[in-house]
Design a protein around this motif. Structure first.
Motif, PDB file in Angstrom:
ATOM      1  N   TYR A   1      31.535  16.382  10.522  1.00 12.52           N
ATOM      2  CA  TYR A   1      32.119  15.184  11.052  1.00 12.52           C
ATOM      3  C   TYR A   1      33.389  15.275  11.755  1.00 12.52           C
ATOM      4  O   TYR A   1      33.527  14.837  12.864  1.00 12.52           O
ATOM      5  CB  TYR A   1      32.168  14.215   9.936  1.00 12.52           C
ATOM      6  N   PHE A   2      34.299  16.121  11.226  1.00 17.96           N
ATOM      7  CA  PHE A   2      35.733  16.262  11.935  1.00 17.96           C
ATOM      8  C   PHE A   2      35.513  17.517  12.894  1.00 17.96           C
ATOM      9  O   PHE A   2      36.276  17.449  13.808  1.00 17.96           O
ATOM     10  CB  PHE A   2      36.963  16.504  10.817  1.00 17.96           C
ATOM     11  N   GLY A   3      34.518  18.221  12.953  1.00 19.01           N
ATOM     12  CA  GLY A   3      34.589  19.518  13.954  1.00 19.01           C
ATOM     13  C   GLY A   3      35.574  20.449  13.702  1.00 19.01           C
ATOM     14  O   GLY A   3      36.089  20.943  14.610  1.00 19.01           O
ATOM     15  N   LEU A   4      35.783  20.687  12.318  1.00 17.20           N
ATOM     16  CA  LEU A   4      36.655  21.615  12.196  1.00 17.20           C
ATOM     17  C   LEU A   4      36.659  22.232  10.732  1.00 17.20           C
ATOM     18  O   LEU A   4      35.940  21.486   9.986  1.00 17.20           O
ATOM     19  CB  LEU A   4      38.347  21.273  12.454  1.00 17.20           C
ATOM     20  N   ARG A   5      37.551  23.307  10.517  1.00 15.96           N
ATOM     21  CA  ARG A   5      37.424  23.561   8.930  1.00 15.96           C
ATOM     22  C   ARG A   5      38.488  22.621   8.233  1.00 15.96           C
ATOM     23  O   ARG A   5      39.463  22.888   8.514  1.00 15.96           O
ATOM     24  CB  ARG A   5      37.689  25.185   8.846  1.00 15.96           C
ATOM     25  N   THR A   6      37.743  21.670   7.623  1.00 18.45           N
ATOM     26  CA  THR A   6      38.608  20.534   6.962  1.00 18.45           C
ATOM     27  C   THR A   6      39.782  21.110   5.935  1.00 18.45           C
ATOM     28  O   THR A   6      39.208  21.849   4.858  1.00 18.45           O
ATOM     29  CB  THR A   6      37.710  19.478   6.422  1.00 18.45           C
ATOM     30  N   ALA A   7      40.831  20.618   6.226  1.00 20.75           N
ATOM     31  CA  ALA A   7      41.962  20.912   4.963  1.00 20.75           C
ATOM     32  C   ALA A   7      41.696  19.826   4.131  1.00 20.75           C
ATOM     33  O   ALA A   7      41.782  18.689   4.433  1.00 20.75           O
ATOM     34  CB  ALA A   7      43.168  20.865   5.777  1.00 20.75           C
ATOM     35  N   PHE A  53      37.573  14.720  -3.741  1.00 20.69           N
ATOM     36  CA  PHE A  53      37.519  15.334  -2.498  1.00 20.69           C
ATOM     37  C   PHE A  53      38.773  14.480  -1.638  1.00 20.69           C
ATOM     38  O   PHE A  53      38.420  13.198  -1.437  1.00 20.69           O
ATOM     39  CB  PHE A  53      36.245  15.362  -1.584  1.00 20.69           C
ATOM     40  N   LEU A  54      39.745  15.372  -1.442  1.00 20.91           N
ATOM     41  CA  LEU A  54      40.692  14.718  -0.757  1.00 20.91           C
ATOM     42  C   LEU A  54      41.142  15.394   0.613  1.00 20.91           C
ATOM     43  O   LEU A  54      41.839  16.329   0.604  1.00 20.91           O
ATOM     44  CB  LEU A  54      42.089  14.486  -1.620  1.00 20.91           C
ATOM     45  N   PRO A  55      40.629  15.047   1.806  1.00 22.62           N
ATOM     46  CA  PRO A  55      40.884  15.565   2.988  1.00 22.62           C
ATOM     47  C   PRO A  55      42.288  15.062   3.492  1.00 22.62           C
ATOM     48  O   PRO A  55      42.760  13.914   3.302  1.00 22.62           O
ATOM     49  CB  PRO A  55      39.905  15.052   3.799  1.00 22.62           C
ATOM     50  N   ILE A  56      42.969  16.054   4.004  1.00 19.37           N
ATOM     51  CA  ILE A  56      43.946  16.035   4.589  1.00 19.37           C
ATOM     52  C   ILE A  56      43.833  15.735   6.293  1.00 19.37           C
ATOM     53  O   ILE A  56      44.605  14.680   6.707  1.00 19.37           O
ATOM     54  CB  ILE A  56      45.037  17.119   4.457  1.00 19.37           C
ATOM     55  N   ASP A  57      42.910  16.506   6.710  1.00 22.04           N
ATOM     56  CA  ASP A  57      42.755  16.158   8.217  1.00 22.04           C
ATOM     57  C   ASP A  57      41.620  14.986   8.126  1.00 22.04           C
ATOM     58  O   ASP A  57      40.823  14.610   7.467  1.00 22.04           O
ATOM     59  CB  ASP A  57      41.576  17.613   8.521  1.00 22.04           C
ATOM     60  N   ARG A  58      41.623  14.191   9.345  1.00 18.58           N
ATOM     61  CA  ARG A  58      40.767  13.280   9.708  1.00 18.58           C
ATOM     62  C   ARG A  58      40.361  13.358  11.128  1.00 18.58           C
ATOM     63  O   ARG A  58      40.433  12.137  11.976  1.00 18.58           O
ATOM     64  CB  ARG A  58      41.511  11.913   9.486  1.00 18.58           C
ATOM     65  N   GLY A  59      40.175  14.460  11.635  1.00 18.88           N
ATOM     66  CA  GLY A  59      39.789  14.809  13.202  1.00 18.88           C
ATOM     67  C   GLY A  59      40.627  15.845  13.450  1.00 18.88           C
ATOM     68  O   GLY A  59      41.813  16.166  12.997  1.00 18.88           O
ATOM     69  N   GLN A  60      40.463  16.222  14.790  1.00 19.15           N
ATOM     70  CA  GLN A  60      41.125  17.219  15.640  1.00 19.15           C
ATOM     71  C   GLN A  60      42.542  16.802  15.760  1.00 19.15           C
ATOM     72  O   GLN A  60      42.598  15.358  16.291  1.00 19.15           O
ATOM     73  CB  GLN A  60      40.511  17.472  16.872  1.00 19.15           C
ATOM     74  N   GLY A  61      43.535  17.229  15.304  1.00 23.41           N
ATOM     75  CA  GLY A  61      45.010  17.060  15.527  1.00 23.41           C
ATOM     76  C   GLY A  61      45.452  15.833  14.691  1.00 23.41           C
ATOM     77  O   GLY A  61      46.621  15.209  15.078  1.00 23.41           O
ATOM     78  N   LYS A  62      44.618  15.321  13.834  1.00 25.59           N
ATOM     79  CA  LYS A  62      44.964  14.282  13.084  1.00 25.59           C
ATOM     80  C   LYS A  62      45.121  14.531  11.634  1.00 25.59           C
ATOM     81  O   LYS A  62      43.967  15.093  11.023  1.00 25.59           O
ATOM     82  CB  LYS A  62      43.812  12.845  13.084  1.00 25.59           C
TER      83      LYS A  62
END
Ligand code: ZN
Ligand code: ZN
Length: 292
Positions: free
Chosen positions: A219-225, A246-255
């Motif tokens: 979904y985020f297009g990255l290896r999600t932190a 599950f608590l993602p820190i990333d919410r998209g490229q550069g976000k």
């Protein structure tokens, strides 16, 4: 030198470790979790390795351990073969069971900080286990809510934002999520702690955990932190219902979601999206990853 100090104002316990400043932050020389003569795991072949954390936040009383998920530096728990992910779950279960038998342990917390943004100082796939000599404040507060009735079993349909469910597990977006894209993974039946899961629940849970993280990455297009955290009650009581958060820190490229004033100072989370949106966004991704 490691201290546990209790805050005068809130009564919360804090782990303070002067030596922790010295822990390895880069892999300039070599990875301590790769197989080798002088590394933490040595030269004995392994699939999953567990050892005492040399740079723990807590120790004596209590304990801190590292779980290395694979001998291969480039691996990732979410993308391991299903059998290997199950071995990791088995290692968690075994360690949790033996740590909770210790008289000085009140809570066994299994977690992974995935990615440098959430503090993983070593890239090699691994997670940690803290055996706290006290009950962490979050768990203490939750326990009270579970005392009379289990909030996860007695669900109000309106408050159940189900992403997926089968006979054994449910995946939900928390009705009052604390972080954008937060998810819960919990057993469909009332299970207080990891060691009480059946072999079927272990197998299915390991696969679902992988698919959740794969869905984020897609979904985020990255290896999600993200932080992946097990909430369980290892005391003898049966009121609590275990779950993975599950608590993602990333919410998209550069976000990136940073904890700021309200969260850091007051512990009151403010989220600028609603869980209904998260469910809508993640559902097609989940269906593709999980069934695809
Ligand atoms: Zn490595
Ligand atoms: Zn329950």
């Amino acid at each position: 030198m490691i201290f546990l100090r209790q805050d005068l104002l809130s009564g919360e316990w804090v782990g303070l470790n002067a030596d922790r400043q010295e822990r390895p932050l880069t892999e300039a020389t070599s990875c301590p979790f790769c197989p080798g003569e002088k590394t933490e795991v040595g030269n004995v072949p392994f699939d999953v390795a567990v050892f005492e954390n040399k740079f723990p936040a807590f120790q004596s009383p209590g304990s801190a351990e590292v779980v290395v998920y694979s001998p291969r530096h480039e691996d990732d728990l979410a993308y391991l073969p299903r059998d290997n992910a199950q071995l990791v779950w088995q290692a968690w279960k075994d360690r949790s069971q033996s740590l909770e038998e210790r008289a000085d342990v009140q809570s066994v917390f299994i977690f992974e900080n995935r990615g440098g943004k959430v503090g993983a100082s070593i890239a090699h796939p691994h997670g940690q286990i803290y055996a706290y000599p006290f009950l962490p404040p979050r768990l203490e507060r939750e326990r009270v809510r579970f005392e009379s009735n289990c909030p996860l079993c007695a669900r109000n349909d309106q408050e159940s934002l189900v992403l997926f469910e089968n006979r054994l597990w449910r995946i939900e977006v928390p009705y009052a999520m604390r972080m954008p894209f937060q998810l819960w993974l919990f057993p469909s039946r009332h299970v207080p702690r990891l060691k009480e899961l059946t072999p079927d629940e272990m197998t299915s849970g390991a696969a679902l955990m992988q698919d959740i993280v794969r869905s984020y990455d897609s979904y985020f297009g990255l290896r999600t932190a993200l932080v992946m955290a097990l909430y369980q009650d290892v005391s003898m009581g049966s009121a609590y219902h275990m779950r993975w958060d599950f608590l993602p820190i990333d919410r998209g490229q550069g976000k990136t979601k940073y904890l700021a004033g309200s969260e850091l100072a007051m512990g009151a989370f403010v989220v600028d999206m609603i869980p209904e949106f998260v469910k809508k966004e993640l559902t097609p991704v989940w269906d593709r990853i999980h069934h695809g």
